[in-house]
Design an enzyme around this catalytic site. Structure first.
Site, PDB file in Angstrom:
ATOM      1  CB  THR A   1      -5.725   5.362   5.991  1.00  0.00           C
ATOM      2  OG1 THR A   1      -6.514   4.903   7.094  1.00  0.00           O
ATOM      3  CG2 THR A   1      -4.330   5.681   6.495  1.00  0.00           C
ATOM      4  N   GLY A   2      -7.921   5.775   3.650  1.00  0.00           N
ATOM      5  CA  GLY A   2      -9.233   5.384   3.149  1.00  0.00           C
ATOM      6  C   GLY A   2      -9.543   6.039   1.819  1.00  0.00           C
TER       7      GLY A   2
ATOM      8  N   GLY B   1      -4.756  10.958  -4.826  1.00  0.00           N
ATOM      9  CA  GLY B   1      -5.794  10.883  -3.806  1.00  0.00           C
ATOM     10  C   GLY B   1      -5.628  11.992  -2.794  1.00  0.00           C
ATOM     11  CG  ASP B   2      -6.819  11.022   1.159  1.00  0.00           C
ATOM     12  OD1 ASP B   2      -6.300  10.123   0.453  1.00  0.00           O
ATOM     13  OD2 ASP B   2      -7.211  10.811   2.324  1.00  0.00           O
TER      14      ASP B   2
ATOM     15  CB  THR C   1      -0.610   6.485   0.009  1.00  0.00           C
ATOM     16  OG1 THR C   1      -1.434   5.377  -0.331  1.00  0.00           O
ATOM     17  CG2 THR C   1      -0.879   7.591  -1.005  1.00  0.00           C
TER      18      THR C   1
ATOM     19  CB  SER D   1      -0.918   0.016   1.232  1.00  0.00           C
ATOM     20  OG  SER D   1      -0.176   0.244   2.409  1.00  0.00           O
TER      21      SER D   1
ATOM     22  CB  THR E   1      -2.769   5.553   3.121  1.00  0.00           C
ATOM     23  OG1 THR E   1      -3.343   5.593   1.822  1.00  0.00           O
ATOM     24  CG2 THR E   1      -2.086   6.876   3.406  1.00  0.00           C
TER      25      THR E   1
ATOM     26  NE  ARG F   1      -7.042   8.202  -6.564  1.00  0.00           N
ATOM     27  CZ  ARG F   1      -6.798   7.827  -5.308  1.00  0.00           C
ATOM     28  NH1 ARG F   1      -5.580   7.523  -4.929  1.00  0.00           N
ATOM     29  NH2 ARG F   1      -7.775   7.759  -4.435  1.00  0.00           N
TER      30      ARG F   1
ATOM     31  N   GLY G   1      -9.761   8.290  -0.748  1.00  0.00           N
ATOM     32  CA  GLY G   1      -9.148   9.599  -0.941  1.00  0.00           C
ATOM     33  C   GLY G   1     -10.076  10.631  -1.547  1.00  0.00           C
TER      34      GLY G   1
HETATM   35  N1  GLY Z   1      -6.140   7.490   0.924  1.00  0.00           N
HETATM   36  C1  GLY Z   1      -5.264   7.087  -0.107  1.00  0.00           C
HETATM   37  C2  GLY Z   1      -5.767   7.332  -1.447  1.00  0.00           C
HETATM   38  O1  GLY Z   1      -6.967   7.407  -1.669  1.00  0.00           O
HETATM   39  O2  GLY Z   1      -4.962   7.434  -2.342  1.00  0.00           O
END
Ligand code: GLY
Length: 438
Positions: free
Chosen positions: A317-318, A296-297, A284, A112, A266, A294, A320
């Site tokens: 985490t989760g 994410g958050d 992550t 991850s 993450t 892409r 994004g």
């Molecule tokens: N939380 C990690 C992602 O969505 O990339």
């Protein structure tokens, strides 16, 4: 009860704009919370599935905060002891956080993060990270970085060696090389084989086209018997194909799980030292098999990580995309600034995610989110949207405040998230976290 008493007793926020400590009375706090919720429209959409624990506001909130303290996602557990010793010996809070998150970055078996992270849809590993250093109020971030393993350190280097906050893609990679980070192949053989398994077998249910946020999206039918039989066949075929590709028997079901339900693993870490200095860091490989480019958050300051030296630090985490839309980490720190406890602040951010879908469980079941929250006085909380992925697999987080331990995060909603994309009757074996590679 103790938690609530503690929360009101220590309800002190240091408003930098006000130049000193601002205290909240219980009445002020209640008014602020209710007004905040109405302004956000949050409570209007909170469904009956609200977990009892969240209404009581107990669980996983510290009763007697200690400093120093390290709070991180569960995949940081193995690295928290050494980082804590470093912190106790006077080490910087961000450097302590880096020591935690570099563990999974360097571990080829954690798919991850960093080396061995699951790649994008083209089979290329792209990493994201960001950090905030409380004492100097600086931030650094990198997104979509290829060929560089320790992007947490690259984010820190952006913070320390440039006048920028965020670098992405090829520019971020070239900056990392200029800073002395080695280029290396991040795709391990196992991650390559899992990607190949996905590539060879993935259906038309991919990430192209309008997503759940589209007003015309309709949830699929989940319980038709013939479809369930088809899925069982598909899982058997995937497992056979995993064997054909040379994936070791003990990892074959884990590989199938990743192919069917691309994960967003993450690591986040927030750190507080004895002096009250704080930092936060998140890193992550992002959503497995994502579209190239892409982000994410995790590289977004205010979403995947946010630290305000006056108030506290939070990270995520989760899912994004959902977290970006509520600026989760920043929302949480601001909630604490306005008097919420760490747990209340985190649950409020989760309610905003629920609000974004008008409480529609047919959509919310397919997403999950965990927040890690540390207040400047050492109070902390871990909160999550759902209890976990299945019964017996609660969301956990790691705490070290002199005692290293795992705690269960407090869920906003009762029940378990469903994997995305949906399939009927997911076999219990596939739901088990023990099928993660580690
Ligand atoms: N939380 C990690 C992602 O969505 O990339």
């Amino acid at each position: 009860m103790i938690c609530f008493r503690f929360a009101f007793k220590f309800m002190v926020a240091w408003g930098s704009d006000l130049g000193g400590p601002v205290t909240f009375s219980r009445r002020d706090f209640v008014k602020t919370s209710v007004l905040g919720a109405v302004a956000a429209g949050a409570h209007a959409a909170i469904p009956e599935a609200l977990a009892e624990s969240s209404q009581q506001g107990h669980a996983s909130q510290s009763d007697s905060p200690k400093r120093p303290i390290i709070l991180c996602a569960q995949n940081g557990y193995a690295y928290a002891e050494a980082a804590y010793a470093f912190l106790k010996s006077g080490g910087d809070t961000l450097d302590a956080g880096v020591r935690v998150v570099m563990g999974p970055e360097n571990d080829p078996n954690d798919d991850s993060v960093g080396l061995g992270g699951l790649p994008n849809e083209e089979g290329v590993v792209e990493l994201d990270a960001c950090c905030m250093h409380g004492p100097t109020r600086r931030a650094g971030s990198v997104g979509g970085v290829r060929n560089i393993k320790n992007v947490s350190m690259v984010a820190k280097a952006v913070m320390e060696h440039t006048g920028h906050v965020m670098l992405v893609g090829e520019g971020a990679e070239r900056f990392a090389v200029a800073m002395g980070f080695p280029r290396e192949n991040l795709l391990t053989e196992r991650s390559r084989k899992i990607w190949l398994l996905w590539k060879e077998t993935h259906s038309d249910r991919d990430w192209w086209g309008p997503g759940m946020a589209d007003p015309h999206w309709r949830p699929p039918v989940l319980d038709s018997k013939p479809q369930a039989d088809l899925w069982q066949d598909r899982i058997r075929q995937l497992q056979q194909r995993a064997a054909d590709l040379g994936i070791e028997p003990e990892f074959q079901l884990a590989a199938v799980r990743r192919v069917l339900f691309p994960p967003t693993g993450t690591i986040h870490c927030s750190v507080l030292n004895e002096k009250g200095e704080m930092s936060g860091i998140t890193t992550t490989s992002g959503l497995a098999f994502k579209l190239p480019g892409r982000c994410g958050d995790s590289p977004i300051i205010g979403a995947g990580c946010y630290t305000d030296q006056d108030i506290g630090s939070a990270g995520a985490t989760g899912a994004g995309e959902e977290n970006i839309k509520v600026a989760g980490a920043h929302t949480i720190v601001e909630n604490m600034r306005h008097g919420m406890s760490p747990q209340e602040a985190g649950l409020d951010a989760l309610k905003r995610i629920v609000r974004n879908y008008n409480g529609d469980m047919s959509k919310l079941h397919f997403m999950d989110m965990t927040y890690y929250i540390l207040r400047k006085d050492g109070a902390y909380a871990g909160v999550c949207l759902w209890e976990g992925s299945s019964a017996g697999n609660p969301h956990k987080f790691t705490v070290h405040d002199g005692t290293l331990r795992s705690e269960n995060a407090t869920p906003l909603l009762k029940g378990y998230s469903l994997e995305w994309p949906p399939m009927p009757n997911v076999p219990e074996d596939l739901k088990k976290d023990s099928y993660y590679l580690k």
